[in-house]
Scaffold this motif. Structure first.
Motif, PDB file in Angstrom:
ATOM      1  N   PHE A  80       0.885  -1.177   0.081  1.00 33.63           N
ATOM      2  CA  PHE A  80      -0.069  -0.091   0.061  1.00 33.63           C
ATOM      3  C   PHE A  80       0.838   1.350  -0.082  1.00 33.63           C
ATOM      4  N   GLY A  81       2.358   1.149  -0.125  1.00 36.50           N
ATOM      5  CA  GLY A  81       2.883   2.280  -0.155  1.00 36.50           C
ATOM      6  C   GLY A  81       3.027   3.086   1.174  1.00 36.50           C
ATOM      7  N   VAL A  82       3.083   2.506   2.362  1.00 38.27           N
ATOM      8  CA  VAL A  82       2.995   3.206   3.425  1.00 38.27           C
ATOM      9  C   VAL A  82       4.440   2.894   4.092  1.00 38.27           C
ATOM     10  N   PRO A  83       5.033   3.978   4.827  1.00 31.61           N
ATOM     11  CA  PRO A  83       6.218   3.595   5.742  1.00 31.61           C
ATOM     12  C   PRO A  83       6.104   2.691   6.861  1.00 31.61           C
ATOM     13  N   TRP A  84       6.905   1.806   6.900  1.00 32.09           N
ATOM     14  CA  TRP A  84       6.903   1.031   7.993  1.00 32.09           C
ATOM     15  C   TRP A  84       8.251   0.823   8.702  1.00 32.09           C
ATOM     16  N   ARG A  85       8.047   1.089  10.307  1.00 33.87           N
ATOM     17  CA  ARG A  85       9.248   1.002  10.958  1.00 33.87           C
ATOM     18  C   ARG A  85       9.056   0.064  12.190  1.00 33.87           C
ATOM     19  N   GLY A  86       7.894  -0.787  12.156  1.00 34.76           N
ATOM     20  CA  GLY A  86       7.780  -1.939  13.156  1.00 34.76           C
ATOM     21  C   GLY A  86       6.586  -1.731  13.935  1.00 34.76           C
ATOM     22  N   ARG A  87       6.200  -2.653  14.763  1.00 38.79           N
ATOM     23  CA  ARG A  87       4.867  -2.656  15.259  1.00 38.79           C
ATOM     24  C   ARG A  87       5.391  -1.956  16.653  1.00 38.79           C
ATOM     25  N   ARG A  88       4.802  -0.744  16.961  1.00 38.50           N
ATOM     26  CA  ARG A  88       4.959   0.028  18.336  1.00 38.50           C
ATOM     27  C   ARG A  88       3.687   0.584  18.639  1.00 38.50           C
TER      28      ARG A  88
ATOM     29  N   LEU B 194       0.967   6.829  11.872  1.00 37.21           N
ATOM     30  CA  LEU B 194      -0.610   6.539  11.326  1.00 37.21           C
ATOM     31  C   LEU B 194      -0.740   5.055  11.218  1.00 37.21           C
ATOM     32  N   ALA B 195       0.312   4.393  10.599  1.00 37.10           N
ATOM     33  CA  ALA B 195       0.045   2.848  10.395  1.00 37.10           C
ATOM     34  C   ALA B 195      -0.126   2.200  11.671  1.00 37.10           C
ATOM     35  N   ASN B 196       0.615   2.463  12.840  1.00 39.06           N
ATOM     36  CA  ASN B 196       0.321   1.757  13.927  1.00 39.06           C
ATOM     37  C   ASN B 196      -1.027   2.143  14.704  1.00 39.06           C
ATOM     38  N   GLN B 197      -1.357   3.344  14.429  1.00 38.81           N
ATOM     39  CA  GLN B 197      -2.753   3.735  15.079  1.00 38.81           C
ATOM     40  C   GLN B 197      -3.678   3.070  14.176  1.00 38.81           C
ATOM     41  N   ALA B 198      -3.775   2.951  13.036  1.00 36.61           N
ATOM     42  CA  ALA B 198      -4.747   2.127  12.035  1.00 36.61           C
ATOM     43  C   ALA B 198      -4.607   0.941  12.324  1.00 36.61           C
ATOM     44  N   LEU B 199      -3.601   0.235  12.552  1.00 37.82           N
ATOM     45  CA  LEU B 199      -3.478  -1.035  13.055  1.00 37.82           C
ATOM     46  C   LEU B 199      -4.344  -1.534  14.307  1.00 37.82           C
ATOM     47  N   ASN B 200      -4.249  -0.540  15.047  1.00 37.57           N
ATOM     48  CA  ASN B 200      -5.098  -0.611  16.555  1.00 37.57           C
ATOM     49  C   ASN B 200      -6.432  -0.724  16.405  1.00 37.57           C
ATOM     50  N   HIS B 201      -6.949   0.362  15.452  1.00 35.03           N
ATOM     51  CA  HIS B 201      -8.422   0.603  15.192  1.00 35.03           C
ATOM     52  C   HIS B 201      -8.783  -0.664  14.453  1.00 35.03           C
TER      53      HIS B 201
END
Length: 291
Positions: free
Chosen positions: A167-175, A186-193
């Motif tokens: 999806f072309g989203v920067p990813w630096r690991g699950r935090r 944003l990616a980690n917040q979206a994963l939570n929701h």
């Protein structure tokens, strides 16, 4: 009235013969002429019912999901209890489960079988292996739950990375900092929701099958262990794609909260792909087919 008098007790339709779930939103659920009626307000989306007054097949469904903007009368609750039709207050498209009052099911077989399998260490490991096989696409030979969890953890990290790239989203690991969830990217917040939304769907499925949420086969300590087990079966196919799609959209639309985007995208996926009915069937298969 005596038990079974006039055939009233036998008139209840067994859950095995019912249609499943019915989602109702933006209206009033009331009792009328001995059955249920739903007065639907103005339409605001692709809901199942149009505006108007609808008769509800009280004994034709196992559970009614009451969505936002709805009320329920005391008489309606009484009728639901008599018919043993469950009622759950949920978020839009089932992305939240606010309450599902305990309701005595008409059969205890599934819960008793779940407890029997859970109490037997060998059988419990076998069910856990089946769950991992469903997710990972292969039957792992290991019989240690800790080893299985370690293998899953490595695979999940790779899934995060690959889905982020897709999806072309920067990813630096699950935090994730529980004390300050907004501090995550944003990616980690979206994963939570997205994960919360899928867990709500799993909670509805567990409640609908009258299985025991505390008795998980992979998760152990949480009070919703079995719910988390079931939600994880859809992590790669629903949670991750919805989360990273939401993160990408939030990047492009900074005026929209990522929580709202993630909830909406996940809710649309749950409804379109009929995830909750699929979860119900998966629960039955996992328990009834045995290890």
């Amino acid at each position: 009235m005596l038990k079974g008098r006039l055939g009233l007790d036998s008139a209840k339709v067994p859950h095995a013969d019912r249609a499943g779930l019915l989602y109702l939103a933006r209206g009033q659920l009331t009792a009328r002429d001995g059955t249920l009626a739903f007065l639907r307000g103005a339409e605001s989306g692709p809901d199942a019912l149009a505006q108007g007054d609808h008769a509800i097949p009280l004994q034709g469904v196992s559970m009614i999901l009451l969505g936002p903007g709805s009320t329920v009368s005391h008489d309606a609750l009484r009728l639901l209890a008599h018919a043993r039709t469950a009622l759950a207050a949920v978020g839009e498209d089932g992305v939240r489960l606010y309450t599902a009052p305990p309701l005595i099911p008409d059969r205890s077989g599934l819960a008793r079988l779940q407890a029997r399998i859970w109490a037997d260490e060998d059988m419990r490991i076998m069910v856990a292996r089946r769950m991992y096989a469903l997710r990972l696409g292969e039957v792992l030979p290991h019989r240690s739950l800790d080893v299985l969890r370690g293998i899953e953890g490595a695979r999940v990290k790779e899934s995060y990375k690959l889905t982020a790239e897709r999806f072309g989203v920067p990813w630096r690991g699950r935090r994730y900092d529980r004390a300050n969830p907004q501090a995550a990217d944003l990616a980690n917040q979206a994963l939570n929701h997205a994960a919360s939304a899928v867990e709500a769907a799993a909670a509805i499925a567990v409640s609908a099958t009258a299985t025991v949420p505390q008795l998980g086969f992979i998760h152990e300590d949480p009070g919703q262990s079995f719910v988390l087990d079931i939600a994880d079966l859809w992590r790669e196919t629903v949670t991750l794609p919805c989360a990273f799609r939401a993160a990408k959209r939030a990047e492009d639309r900074p005026d929209m909260p990522v929580e709202r985007i993630a909830r909406r995208l996940t809710g649309e996926t749950l409804a379109r792909e009929r995830i909750i009915p699929a979860m119900i069937e998966r629960i039955k298969a996992l328990i009834e087919d045995g290890p």
